[in-house]
Design an enzyme around this catalytic site. Structure first.
Site, PDB file in Angstrom:
ATOM      1  N   HIS A  76       0.558   8.446   2.565  1.00 28.10           N
ATOM      2  CA  HIS A  76       1.383   7.235   2.471  1.00 28.10           C
ATOM      3  C   HIS A  76       1.563   6.746   1.037  1.00 28.10           C
ATOM      4  O   HIS A  76       2.328   5.829   0.789  1.00 28.10           O
ATOM      5  CB  HIS A  76       0.770   6.123   3.325  1.00 28.10           C
ATOM      6  CG  HIS A  76       0.920   6.384   4.790  1.00 28.10           C
ATOM      7  ND1 HIS A  76       1.882   5.782   5.562  1.00 28.10           N
ATOM      8  CD2 HIS A  76       0.251   7.211   5.638  1.00 28.10           C
ATOM      9  CE1 HIS A  76       1.790   6.206   6.817  1.00 28.10           C
ATOM     10  NE2 HIS A  76       0.796   7.084   6.881  1.00 28.10           N
ATOM     11  N   ASP A  94       4.809   2.828  -6.197  1.00 24.82           N
ATOM     12  CA  ASP A  94       4.615   2.558  -4.776  1.00 24.82           C
ATOM     13  C   ASP A  94       5.073   3.772  -3.979  1.00 24.82           C
ATOM     14  O   ASP A  94       6.173   4.289  -4.226  1.00 24.82           O
ATOM     15  CB  ASP A  94       5.468   1.331  -4.387  1.00 24.82           C
ATOM     16  CG  ASP A  94       4.822   0.511  -3.284  1.00 24.82           C
ATOM     17  OD1 ASP A  94       4.005   1.072  -2.544  1.00 24.82           O
ATOM     18  OD2 ASP A  94       5.142  -0.682  -3.178  1.00 24.82           O
TER      19      ASP A  94
HETATM   20  C1  GDG Z   1       1.077   1.761   1.796  1.00 30.71           C
HETATM   21  C2  GDG Z   1       1.774   2.321   0.544  1.00 30.71           C
HETATM   22  C3  GDG Z   1       3.850   2.597   1.873  1.00 30.71           C
HETATM   23  C4  GDG Z   1       2.757  -7.995   3.679  1.00 30.71           C
HETATM   24  N1  GDG Z   1       2.468  -9.278   3.547  1.00 30.71           N
HETATM   25  C5  GDG Z   1       2.341  -9.786   4.791  1.00 30.71           C
HETATM   26  C6  GDG Z   1       2.577  -8.770   5.689  1.00 30.71           C
HETATM   27  N2  GDG Z   1       2.832  -7.664   4.975  1.00 30.71           N
HETATM   28  C7  GDG Z   1       3.133  -6.337   5.556  1.00 30.71           C
HETATM   29  C8  GDG Z   1       4.575  -6.008   5.311  1.00 30.71           C
HETATM   30  C9  GDG Z   1       4.536  -4.491   5.274  1.00 30.71           C
HETATM   31  C10 GDG Z   1       3.128  -4.170   4.831  1.00 30.71           C
HETATM   32  O1  GDG Z   1       2.365  -5.345   4.937  1.00 30.71           O
HETATM   33  C11 GDG Z   1       3.089  -3.733   3.370  1.00 30.71           C
HETATM   34  O2  GDG Z   1       3.575  -2.447   3.288  1.00 30.71           O
HETATM   35  P1  GDG Z   1       4.026  -1.779   1.928  1.00 30.71           P
HETATM   36  O3  GDG Z   1       4.744  -0.542   2.228  1.00 30.71           O
HETATM   37  O4  GDG Z   1       4.880  -2.757   1.202  1.00 30.71           O
HETATM   38  O5  GDG Z   1       2.702  -1.557   1.057  1.00 30.71           O
HETATM   39  P2  GDG Z   1       1.167  -0.994   1.257  1.00 30.71           P
HETATM   40  O6  GDG Z   1       0.353  -1.936   2.043  1.00 30.71           O
HETATM   41  O7  GDG Z   1       0.684  -0.746  -0.118  1.00 30.71           O
HETATM   42  O8  GDG Z   1       1.305   0.382   2.070  1.00 30.71           O
HETATM   43  C12 GDG Z   1       3.247   2.005   0.607  1.00 30.71           C
HETATM   44  C13 GDG Z   1       3.049   2.179   3.099  1.00 30.71           C
HETATM   45  O9  GDG Z   1       1.666   2.469   2.932  1.00 30.71           O
HETATM   46  C14 GDG Z   1       3.547   2.907   4.335  1.00 30.71           C
HETATM   47  O10 GDG Z   1       3.478   4.275   4.198  1.00 30.71           O
HETATM   48  O11 GDG Z   1       5.154   2.119   2.000  1.00 30.71           O
HETATM   49  O12 GDG Z   1       3.889   2.560  -0.520  1.00 30.71           O
HETATM   50  O13 GDG Z   1       1.196   1.759  -0.631  1.00 30.71           O
HETATM   51  O14 GDG Z   1       4.759  -3.971   6.555  1.00 30.71           O
HETATM   52  O15 GDG Z   1       5.336  -6.551   6.343  1.00 30.71           O
HETATM   53  N3  GDG Z   1       2.546  -8.939   7.015  1.00 30.71           N
HETATM   54  C15 GDG Z   1       2.279 -10.180   7.468  1.00 30.71           C
HETATM   55  N4  GDG Z   1       2.000 -11.190   6.633  1.00 30.71           N
HETATM   56  C16 GDG Z   1       2.039 -11.050   5.303  1.00 30.71           C
HETATM   57  O16 GDG Z   1       1.774 -12.002   4.566  1.00 30.71           O
HETATM   58  N5  GDG Z   1       2.265 -10.376   8.787  1.00 30.71           N
END
Ligand code: GDG
Length: 734
Positions: free
Chosen positions: A167, A374
């Site tokens: 990921h 990212d």
């Molecule tokens: C890893 C990789 C890759 C965020 N703040 C809140 C909240 N979130 C949720 C978002 C989103 C998730 O968390 C964050 O996902 P990201 O993709 O932006 O980042 P990582 O956590 O670093 O994830 C990344 C991912 O894996 C998938 O393969 O895209 O590059 O680093 O879904 O919605 N959810 C809630 N409250 C928040 O304050 N409920």
């Protein structure tokens, strides 16, 4: 229904123990929720850590938790000690792999204790998974915490379909090579049949590291390992589109926010939502916002940045430091620019409930998603999906995997403050019509390639990888087929055996002149050629002189230079057909130019061919130069009766009508043979396999595409096969 076993570091359900009471909390959002409809097409179970340390729970209690998870969540768990949580999760995963893979090399710790814990926890996962896994299951392993697991499981369940998805980014070779345990990690991941990444760049980086560090070549995303094939491909992860598009946002929350904006006289809202992680570029984002307010002072008191930083990995020092810096910077900006009626940055250090998150997505005029690095970034996708009005502007970092798909957003380099500040200005002034036009295109794509399509796509490719493996497996020389060949051999009176030399009878060496026959090979050839029923032909790309020097003492036929020259057992060398070599004067200087441009490469001159070798060159450069040289040579030889052929780390120009297949006919036509076998390892041997009769045995050395009927894995297996044939003197008694 086939069982799908999903394995990730954490289960989608968290178990907590407070004052002796156990509680279960299902994670909302993320992979688990997104895939819920997809699971139903399989009989899916999940395996991962539940969040409880083993030190904190007694045996009976653990049994109860395991039962509850099994019955209510279809999940299986293990318990990690506090020490392993520290050394494995907060340690190797988040102090070594996470920073390194995100190009934060200064933050990466290389510490053997952390590595040992990573090894230990991956082994623990393996042994626990083996308690429930069955050979016919499909296993899908997720992410950087479990990169050793595919190989560990492969060892125990050799026939099982195993997929792995990373990921986070896979870094370029120059970064990856810094890792002291890089070989173990690569081999670990390569235990999978299919390895998935978010973008093609990560695929490229991975295959480049595999080639440079392990020497395994790949074609069209297919890596030929010693014993099997592994597929590598890009699967950009999608989101649960409808969950965001159809969500009911918390109206009061939106209303309150809008009220505040009005009270503060703020017209526009810029949104920033991430886990608090240094890779997300929150500090740079704040500094850029500060710069923006300076550069475009008209926006002061007209725009607010809502900054949500979700607590993450709080036990890791670098994260604690980040938090401090963010706190300070927010304070500084608000102190410097804020007025009684306007606070430039609204900062929330907490996680928001889903309905608030969606409300925020819907009120943000601009989403500033500017990570420094990212893997994908789902926030960018969720922002777009949430916008029922199709409005809002996404300012997206080119360092996020999502930038490959969301090209209608405003793409920026997060390190270029000037560029990002201008992008914000552009975003804030973009007409609603343009916003809608851009967003519709991206939303259509996100709707189509959502998380379910993503998972189905992965499973489909995994099953395809399995088909390929089965096809290959069916042709691997088994004990039964070997016995069959031996029986045919025994029954026959006139046997013809073609053997390629390099890569078939001897392993490749870095210098071609070092591949002299060793004692074992000499013994084998001696043995085989003593039998008067056998005619053994060494059919090689080597020149006559070398073949004569190395193999002249054996009673073998020989063909040199891929079929230009032939020599019967007790005859002299002669050419199969008269050919010219005047062309060499034109081609030689071109090849020599490539020798100068490609350190480690060399030109070998044979009587009727020129060969450019690049085995000793940097593998990546060698390949690039080989492609360039091939193009050049194809242009130069277009009107001549010459062919440019690729072998194993060689490029050869030779006469058109000459190949090993033609040469083989010199012997096959000679008499009525009742046993013919040909063994070879590279592209030039494909002509040989085609040239011999259909009923003959053709055997390819090494995995890779081939017309041969059977495969053996390496030169050692060829020697075993020949040794067993050589020892056969009497018919087998059934
Ligand atoms: C890893 C990789 C890759 C965020 N703040 C809140 C909240 N979130 C949720 C978002 C989103 C998730 O968390 C964050 O996902 P990201 O993709 O932006 O980042 P990582 O956590 O670093 O994830 C990344 C991912 O894996 C998938 O393969 O895209 O590059 O680093 O879904 O919605 N959810 C809630 N409250 C928040 O304050 N409920």
């Amino acid at each position: 229904m086939q069982r799908l076993l999903l394995i990730s570091n954490r289960l989608p359900v968290t178990v907590e123990k407070r004052k002796g009471e156990i509680s279960y909390k299902q994670s909302i959002g993320g992979l688990a929720t997104g895939l819920s409809s997809f699971y139903q097409t399989y009989n899916s179970i999940w395996f991962g850590w539940c969040g409880l340390p083993s030190n904190n729970t007694k045996g009976v209690e653990r049994k109860k938790i395991e039962k509850h998870l099994r019955e209510n969540y279809n999940s299986y768990t293990l318990f990690l000690s506090k020490n392993d949580q520290r050394l494995f999760y907060s340690g190797f995963c988040n102090k070594t792999i996470w920073p390194l893979y995100h190009y934060f090399t200064d933050y990466a710790e290389f510490n053997n204790d952390l590595w040992q814990s990573y090894l230990r926890v991956n082994r623990l996962f393996c042994s626990k998974v083996l308690e429930i896994a069955q050979p016919e299951d499909i296993i899908w392993i997720h992410d950087y915490h479990l990169m050793l697991l595919p190989e560990m499981l492969r060892e125990k369940l050799p026939g099982t379909q195993i997929g792995f998805f990373l990921h986070i980014p896979f870094p370029s070779y120059e970064i990856f090579r810094l890792l002291p345990w890089r070989l173990q990690i690569l081999k670990g991941v390569l235990g999978a049949d299919l390895i998935g990444f978010h973008t093609y760049d990560y695929v490229r980086h991975f295959t480049s590291s595999v080639r440079r560090l392990l020497g395994f070549e790949h074609t069209f995303g297919q890596i030929s390992l010693e014993h099997r094939l592994a597929k590598v491909d890009a699967f950009p992860m999608g989101i649960d589109f409808n969950r965001f598009a159809k969500a009911k946002a918390d109206a009061k929350w939106v209303y309150d926010l809008h009220e505040r904006c009005r009270q503060e006289n703020v017209c526009k809202v810029i949104l920033s939502i991430d886990r608090l992680d240094y890779t997300k570029g929150i500090i740079q984002r704040l500094k850029t916002f500060q710069y923006f307010l300076d550069k475009y002072p008209d926006y002061q008191e007209k725009v607010t940045l809502i900054l949500i930083a979700v607590p993450s990995r709080t036990s890791v020092k670098t994260y604690q430091l980040q938090k401090q810096q963010i706190d300070e910077l927010v304070g500084r900006i608000n102190g410097q620019y804020g007025t009684i009626g306007w606070m430039p940055v609204w900062y929330f250090y907490r996680s928001m409930p889903f309905k608030h998150l969606v409300a925020l997505y819907r009120m943000g005029d601009v989403a500033m998603v500017t990570p420094l690095r990212d893997g994908m970034n789902l926030v960018a996708k969720e922002y777009l999906a949430s916008r029922q009005d199709n409005e809002g502007v996404l300012v997206l970092s080119e360092m996020a995997g999502a930038a490959c798909e969301l090209s209608e957003s405003i793409i920026v380099n997060p390190n270029n403050m000037e560029e990002v500040a201008d992008a914000l200005e552009l975003a804030l002034t973009m007409t609603e019509q343009e916003q809608r036009e851009r967003n519709k295109v991206m939303k259509n794509r996100l709707k189509r390639y959502n998380v379910v399509t993503w998972a189905e796509d992965f499973m489909d490719r995994l099953s395809h990888a399995r088909t390929l493996r089965d096809e290959l497996g069916a042709r691997i020389l088994t004990e039964d087929t070997q016995q069959y060949i031996e029986n045919e051999y025994l029954k026959s009176e006139n046997r013809l055996i073609f053997l390629d030399y390099d890569g078939t009878l001897v392993p490749f060496t870095s210098q071609p002149e070092m591949a002299v026959p060793d004692e074992e090979l000499s013994g084998l050839l001696q043995y085989l050629t003593e039998d008067i029923k056998n005619t053994v032909v060494i059919i090689s790309g080597r020149d006559r002189q070398t073949l004569k020097r190395w193999l002249g003492n054996f009673n073998v036929g020989m063909s040199a230079e891929h079929g230009v020259w032939v020599k019967e057992k007790s005859g002299h060398w002669h050419m199969l057909e008269p050919i010219q070599d005047a062309w060499k004067d034109e081609i030689r200087p071109v090849m020599e130019r490539y020798v100068d441009r490609t350190p480690g490469s060399l030109v070998e001159e044979k009587s009727f061919s020129l060969v450019w070798h690049y085995r000793r060159s940097d593998p990546e450069l060698g390949l690039i130069r080989a492609r360039e040289l091939k193009d050049t040579l194809l242009g130069l030889t277009a009107n001549l009766n010459l062919v440019v052929s690729e072998g194993s780390k060689v490029l050869e120009v030779k006469h058109g009508g000459v190949n090993k297949g033609r040469a083989s006919q010199f012997w096959t036509m000679e008499k009525r043979w009742d046993f013919i076998m040909a063994v070879g390892d590279d592209w030039t041997d494909e002509d040989l396999f085609e040239g011999i009769p259909d009923w003959a045995f053709s055997i390819k050395v090494g995995v890779g595409l081939s017309k041969a009927k059977f495969y053996v894995l390496n030169h050692k297996h060829v020697r075993q096969l020949l040794s067993r044939l050589g020892q056969k003197k009497k018919p087998m008694v059934k």
